[in-house]
Design a protein around this motif. Structure first.
Motif, short mmCIF file in Angstrom:
data_model
loop_
_atom_site.label_atom_id
_atom_site.label_comp_id
_atom_site.label_asym_id
_atom_site.label_seq_id
_atom_site.Cartn_x
_atom_site.Cartn_y
_atom_site.Cartn_z
N THR A 156 98.99 9.48 52.94
CA THR A 156 99.86 9.50 54.12
C THR A 156 99.80 10.87 54.80
O THR A 156 99.28 11.84 54.24
CB THR A 156 101.32 9.19 53.72
N LYS A 157 100.37 10.95 56.00
CA LYS A 157 100.37 12.22 56.73
C LYS A 157 101.16 13.29 55.98
O LYS A 157 100.76 14.45 55.94
CB LYS A 157 100.96 12.01 58.13
N SER A 158 102.29 12.90 55.41
CA SER A 158 103.10 13.87 54.67
C SER A 158 102.37 14.34 53.41
O SER A 158 102.46 15.51 53.04
CB SER A 158 104.45 13.25 54.29
N ALA A 159 101.62 13.43 52.77
CA ALA A 159 100.85 13.81 51.59
C ALA A 159 99.74 14.79 51.97
O ALA A 159 99.48 15.76 51.26
CB ALA A 159 100.26 12.56 50.93
N LYS A 160 99.09 14.55 53.10
CA LYS A 160 98.04 15.46 53.57
C LYS A 160 98.60 16.82 53.94
O LYS A 160 97.97 17.86 53.70
CB LYS A 160 97.30 14.84 54.74
N ARG A 161 99.79 16.84 54.54
CA ARG A 161 100.44 18.11 54.88
C ARG A 161 100.76 18.90 53.62
O ARG A 161 100.57 20.12 53.55
CB ARG A 161 101.72 17.87 55.69
N LEU A 162 101.24 18.19 52.59
CA LEU A 162 101.57 18.86 51.33
C LEU A 162 100.31 19.39 50.65
O LEU A 162 100.31 20.49 50.10
CB LEU A 162 102.30 17.90 50.40
N LEU A 163 99.24 18.62 50.71
CA LEU A 163 97.97 19.08 50.13
C LEU A 163 97.48 20.33 50.84
O LEU A 163 97.02 21.28 50.19
CB LEU A 163 96.91 17.97 50.25
#
Length: 309
Positions: A156-163
């Motif tokens: 997800t977008k939030s997962a990519k931001r956290l990565l």
């Protein structure tokens, strides 16, 4: 410049070859996050005001403030020389300055050598009794790997931001650990007047055969970084450092010199089949590295003695 150097060295094949034609026809491009170098004409430092003046395509920008630690500022003011690089990491701009720090003359007659055995279970074990356990770091790496896998699978977008936000976090943590370990070893060597002996582990990843579940630990092993930290810290205080052949360090007894792979009972235990010496396997290896370092240093001194007429 890199393209011309590769062509001159013949790395891209002969004139007219498909590989060379493709390389020559490809336009030269620079990465957006690449460093921008500035010499003293384009960038000047005002230490009292703690600002810099930078020449840009839109003109000179003056009174740009910079922040750093007290020790870094002292080093910057005293030893800065040459160009400075402007880099951008995760939305933050950094100025990387070149500092030329004079090396302390190396002690030509060290009072013995401190052997350092590098490993994964124990990051570093010295012949003086210091042991930097790798259990905590290995657990940390495992947690980070599991978290990355979960975030990548989620997608997800939030997962990519956290990565993206967690990028290089593990590298910084490992580098800090290695700095702490290297500092302790060098301080001990300086205090005791000893040199430092390390195993030359170049190419070990190509030589060692491991199970699939053991490979991530081997490839994450930062022995080269720790050796580099030890080397430059030792040079700054004049502590001699040598590299020794790592062959049979885990099988040779540091007391009698007997070699037998069966003497390595398990990962942590060494029991010599000849003299009966019983000790921690890493302690045994570090003591042998220390003796080997003394021999390498003596041989090096002898080879530098001018021949008599």
């Amino acid at each position: 410049m890199a393209l011309k150097a590769n062509i001159k060295a013949g790395n891209l094949g002969r004139p007219g070859s498909e590989r060379r034609t493709k390389a020559e026809g490809k336009p030269i491009a620079f990465r957006p996050e690449a460093a921008h170098p500035f010499d003293d004409r384009c960038l000047s430092w005002q230490y009292d005001a703690q600002t810099v003046s930078i020449w840009t395509t839109a003109g000179r920008i003056r009174k740009v403030r910079f922040a750093c630690s007290v020790d870094a500022f002292k080093m910057l003011r005293q030893y800065r020389k040459g160009e400075s690089d402007l880099v951008e990491r995760d939305g933050v701009l950094y100025l990387v300055a070149v500092c030329e720090i004079p090396e302390t003359p190396v002690d030509g007659n060290p009072d013995g050598f401190i052997g350092v055995d590098l490993g994964i279970v124990n990051i570093a074990t010295t012949s003086t009794g210091y042991r930097a356990a790798g259990r905590g770091l290995n657990r940390y790496r495992k947690r980070q790997l599991e978290l990355r896998q979960k975030l990548q699978a989620k997608g997800t977008k939030s997962a990519k931001r956290l990565l993206k936000r967690r990028r290089r976090k593990e590298q910084r943590h490992v580098a800090n650990q290695n700095h702490v370990i290297a500092k302790k070893i060098v301080i001990t060597a300086e205090r005791t007047g000893c040199g430092i002996a390390l195993e030359d582990l170049s190419g070990i990843r190509d030589r060692v055969r491991l199970r699939k579940d053991q490979r991530p630990q081997l490839h994450a092993w930062s022995f080269h970084q720790l050796a580099g930290f030890l080397e430059y810290k030792a040079k700054r205080v004049g502590v001699p450092q040598v590299y020794v052949d790592p062959a049979y360090t885990s099988q040779r007894c540091s007391e009698c010199g007997y070699i037998d792979r069966k003497s390595r009972v398990d990962q942590a235990t060494f029991a010599c089949r000849s003299c009966g010496a019983l000790m921690h396997a890493d302690d045994n290896a570090s003591r042998y590295v220390a003796r080997k370092g003394q021999a390498v240093w003596a041989a090096g001194r002898e080879s530098r003695v001018p021949a008599t007429g």
